[in-house]
Design a protein around this motif. Structure first.
Motif, PDB file in Angstrom:
ATOM      1  N   PRO A  31     -33.545 -14.499 -12.760  1.00  0.00           N
ATOM      2  CA  PRO A  31     -32.233 -15.118 -12.531  1.00  0.00           C
ATOM      3  C   PRO A  31     -31.606 -14.698 -11.203  1.00  0.00           C
ATOM      4  N   ALA A  32     -31.772 -13.437 -10.804  1.00  0.00           N
ATOM      5  CA  ALA A  32     -31.174 -12.954  -9.552  1.00  0.00           C
ATOM      6  C   ALA A  32     -31.734 -13.707  -8.350  1.00  0.00           C
ATOM      7  N   LYS A  33     -33.032 -13.995  -8.368  1.00  0.00           N
ATOM      8  CA  LYS A  33     -33.647 -14.711  -7.257  1.00  0.00           C
ATOM      9  C   LYS A  33     -33.257 -16.185  -7.238  1.00  0.00           C
ATOM     10  N   LEU A  34     -32.669 -16.661  -8.328  1.00  0.00           N
ATOM     11  CA  LEU A  34     -32.153 -18.028  -8.395  1.00  0.00           C
ATOM     12  C   LEU A  34     -30.650 -18.070  -8.121  1.00  0.00           C
ATOM     13  N   GLY A  35     -30.082 -16.951  -7.681  1.00  0.00           N
ATOM     14  CA  GLY A  35     -28.650 -16.907  -7.394  1.00  0.00           C
ATOM     15  C   GLY A  35     -27.789 -16.680  -8.617  1.00  0.00           C
ATOM     16  N   ARG A  36     -28.395 -16.216  -9.710  1.00  0.00           N
ATOM     17  CA  ARG A  36     -27.658 -15.958 -10.954  1.00  0.00           C
ATOM     18  C   ARG A  36     -27.892 -14.509 -11.377  1.00  0.00           C
ATOM     19  N   GLY A  37     -27.420 -13.579 -10.538  1.00  0.00           N
ATOM     20  CA  GLY A  37     -27.703 -12.163 -10.738  1.00  0.00           C
ATOM     21  C   GLY A  37     -26.859 -11.451 -11.766  1.00  0.00           C
ATOM     22  N   LEU A  38     -25.850 -12.101 -12.308  1.00  0.00           N
ATOM     23  CA  LEU A  38     -24.994 -11.485 -13.327  1.00  0.00           C
ATOM     24  C   LEU A  38     -25.277 -12.165 -14.665  1.00  0.00           C
ATOM     25  N   GLU A  39     -25.664 -11.367 -15.656  1.00  0.00           N
ATOM     26  CA  GLU A  39     -25.922 -11.914 -16.984  1.00  0.00           C
ATOM     27  C   GLU A  39     -24.934 -11.329 -17.981  1.00  0.00           C
ATOM     28  N   ALA A  40     -24.608 -12.116 -18.988  1.00  0.00           N
ATOM     29  CA  ALA A  40     -23.643 -11.695 -19.992  1.00  0.00           C
ATOM     30  C   ALA A  40     -23.987 -12.307 -21.339  1.00  0.00           C
ATOM     31  N   LEU A  41     -23.439 -11.695 -22.378  1.00  0.00           N
ATOM     32  CA  LEU A  41     -23.515 -12.231 -23.736  1.00  0.00           C
ATOM     33  C   LEU A  41     -22.102 -12.646 -24.130  1.00  0.00           C
ATOM     34  N   LEU A  42     -21.949 -13.878 -24.562  1.00  0.00           N
ATOM     35  CA  LEU A  42     -20.656 -14.392 -24.998  1.00  0.00           C
ATOM     36  C   LEU A  42     -20.683 -14.556 -26.515  1.00  0.00           C
ATOM     37  N   SER A  43     -19.812 -13.835 -27.212  1.00  0.00           N
ATOM     38  CA  SER A  43     -19.637 -14.014 -28.649  1.00  0.00           C
ATOM     39  C   SER A  43     -18.569 -15.076 -28.833  1.00  0.00           C
ATOM     40  N   VAL A  44     -18.876 -16.101 -29.610  1.00  0.00           N
ATOM     41  CA  VAL A  44     -17.980 -17.256 -29.729  1.00  0.00           C
ATOM     42  C   VAL A  44     -17.657 -17.516 -31.195  1.00  0.00           C
ATOM     43  N   GLN A  45     -16.374 -17.710 -31.468  1.00  0.00           N
ATOM     44  CA  GLN A  45     -15.904 -18.133 -32.788  1.00  0.00           C
ATOM     45  C   GLN A  45     -15.406 -19.562 -32.685  1.00  0.00           C
ATOM     46  N   LEU A  46     -15.863 -20.408 -33.604  1.00  0.00           N
ATOM     47  CA  LEU A  46     -15.355 -21.778 -33.693  1.00  0.00           C
ATOM     48  C   LEU A  46     -14.351 -21.850 -34.825  1.00  0.00           C
ATOM     49  N   ARG A  47     -13.314 -22.627 -34.647  1.00  0.00           N
ATOM     50  CA  ARG A  47     -12.338 -22.884 -35.698  1.00  0.00           C
ATOM     51  C   ARG A  47     -11.897 -24.327 -35.602  1.00  0.00           C
ATOM     52  N   PRO A  48     -12.134 -25.103 -36.609  1.00  0.00           N
ATOM     53  CA  PRO A  48     -12.876 -24.762 -37.816  1.00  0.00           C
ATOM     54  C   PRO A  48     -14.378 -24.806 -37.553  1.00  0.00           C
ATOM     55  N   HIS A  49     -15.103 -24.033 -38.321  1.00  0.00           N
ATOM     56  CA  HIS A  49     -16.564 -23.977 -38.194  1.00  0.00           C
ATOM     57  C   HIS A  49     -17.142 -25.014 -39.165  1.00  0.00           C
ATOM     58  N   ARG A  50     -17.103 -26.274 -38.732  1.00  0.00           N
ATOM     59  CA  ARG A  50     -17.556 -27.378 -39.585  1.00  0.00           C
ATOM     60  C   ARG A  50     -18.790 -28.029 -38.993  1.00  0.00           C
ATOM     61  N   ARG A  51     -19.607 -28.605 -39.868  1.00  0.00           N
ATOM     62  CA  ARG A  51     -20.873 -29.215 -39.463  1.00  0.00           C
ATOM     63  C   ARG A  51     -20.706 -30.261 -38.358  1.00  0.00           C
ATOM     64  N   GLU A  52     -19.663 -31.065 -38.439  1.00  0.00           N
ATOM     65  CA  GLU A  52     -19.507 -32.126 -37.433  1.00  0.00           C
ATOM     66  C   GLU A  52     -19.170 -31.582 -36.040  1.00  0.00           C
ATOM     67  N   LEU A  53     -18.716 -30.340 -35.958  1.00  0.00           N
ATOM     68  CA  LEU A  53     -18.441 -29.718 -34.663  1.00  0.00           C
ATOM     69  C   LEU A  53     -19.634 -28.933 -34.130  1.00  0.00           C
ATOM     70  N   VAL A  54     -20.481 -28.452 -35.048  1.00  0.00           N
ATOM     71  CA  VAL A  54     -21.607 -27.594 -34.670  1.00  0.00           C
ATOM     72  C   VAL A  54     -22.591 -28.323 -33.767  1.00  0.00           C
ATOM     73  N   GLY A  55     -23.040 -29.506 -34.161  1.00  0.00           N
ATOM     74  CA  GLY A  55     -24.027 -30.244 -33.383  1.00  0.00           C
ATOM     75  C   GLY A  55     -23.591 -30.506 -31.949  1.00  0.00           C
ATOM     76  N   PRO A  56     -22.417 -31.105 -31.739  1.00  0.00           N
ATOM     77  CA  PRO A  56     -21.961 -31.347 -30.368  1.00  0.00           C
ATOM     78  C   PRO A  56     -21.747 -30.054 -29.565  1.00  0.00           C
ATOM     79  N   PHE A  57     -21.250 -28.998 -30.221  1.00  0.00           N
ATOM     80  CA  PHE A  57     -21.057 -27.730 -29.521  1.00  0.00           C
ATOM     81  C   PHE A  57     -22.402 -27.174 -29.060  1.00  0.00           C
ATOM     82  N   VAL A  58     -23.373 -27.152 -29.947  1.00  0.00           N
ATOM     83  CA  VAL A  58     -24.703 -26.629 -29.608  1.00  0.00           C
ATOM     84  C   VAL A  58     -25.316 -27.426 -28.465  1.00  0.00           C
ATOM     85  N   GLU A  59     -25.262 -28.732 -28.532  1.00  0.00           N
ATOM     86  CA  GLU A  59     -25.864 -29.560 -27.482  1.00  0.00           C
ATOM     87  C   GLU A  59     -25.171 -29.343 -26.143  1.00  0.00           C
ATOM     88  N   ARG A  60     -23.838 -29.211 -26.154  1.00  0.00           N
ATOM     89  CA  ARG A  60     -23.107 -28.978 -24.904  1.00  0.00           C
ATOM     90  C   ARG A  60     -23.491 -27.637 -24.280  1.00  0.00           C
TER      91      ARG A  60
END
Length: 133
Positions: A31-60
């Motif tokens: 990643p650093a050689k591609l200009g993306r030298g900083l990596e992170a983990l993002l913990s994300v909470q969805l509200r509401p955590h419903r099936r119809e929101l999961v698919g579009p969120f994952v794809e995005r």
């Protein structure tokens, strides 16, 4: 007669591919050689955590060029996203524009990755339940 060898190894790999144990192989990029030298983990909470929101969120999130891995979790956080960005300003832009701006995202917690190690190889458990070494 020589037993084993390269031919036997190739047959074993072919057998593991056919049985679905070997899912494929992947090219690893720095990643650093591609200009993306900083990596992170993002913990994300969805509200509401419903099936119809999961698919579009994952794809995005999967479509973002910064996304490296996405995990759907059980527990207080719904997702863990491994991202690679140029710098802290780029990380801030990503969090604000692509995560917290979404209505279904209730919370994002960011953890910077200082160093990462590969582990493995992944082996089946031993018959007695302990890992095979």
């Amino acid at each position: 007669m020589h037993s084993g060898g390269r031919g036997e190894g190739a047959r074993r790999v072919a057998r593991l591919r056919r049985s679905g144990v070997i899912l494929g192989h992947e090219l690893r990029l720095d990643p650093a050689k591609l200009g993306r030298g900083l990596e992170a983990l993002l913990s994300v909470q969805l509200r509401p955590h419903r099936r119809e929101l999961v698919g579009p969120f994952v794809e995005r999130i999967r479509a973002l060029p910064e996304s490296r891995s996405l995990f759907h979790l059980a527990g207080p956080d719904d997702y863990l996203v491994h991202v690679a960005v140029a710098d802290t300003a780029d990380l801030q832009r990503l969090v604000l524009d692509e995560f917290t701006s979404r209505r279904e995202v209730a919370r994002v917690e960011t953890r910077l990755i200082f160093q990462q190690w590969s582990c493995g190889p992944l082996l089946p458990p031993a018959r007695d339940g302990s890992a095979i070494s």
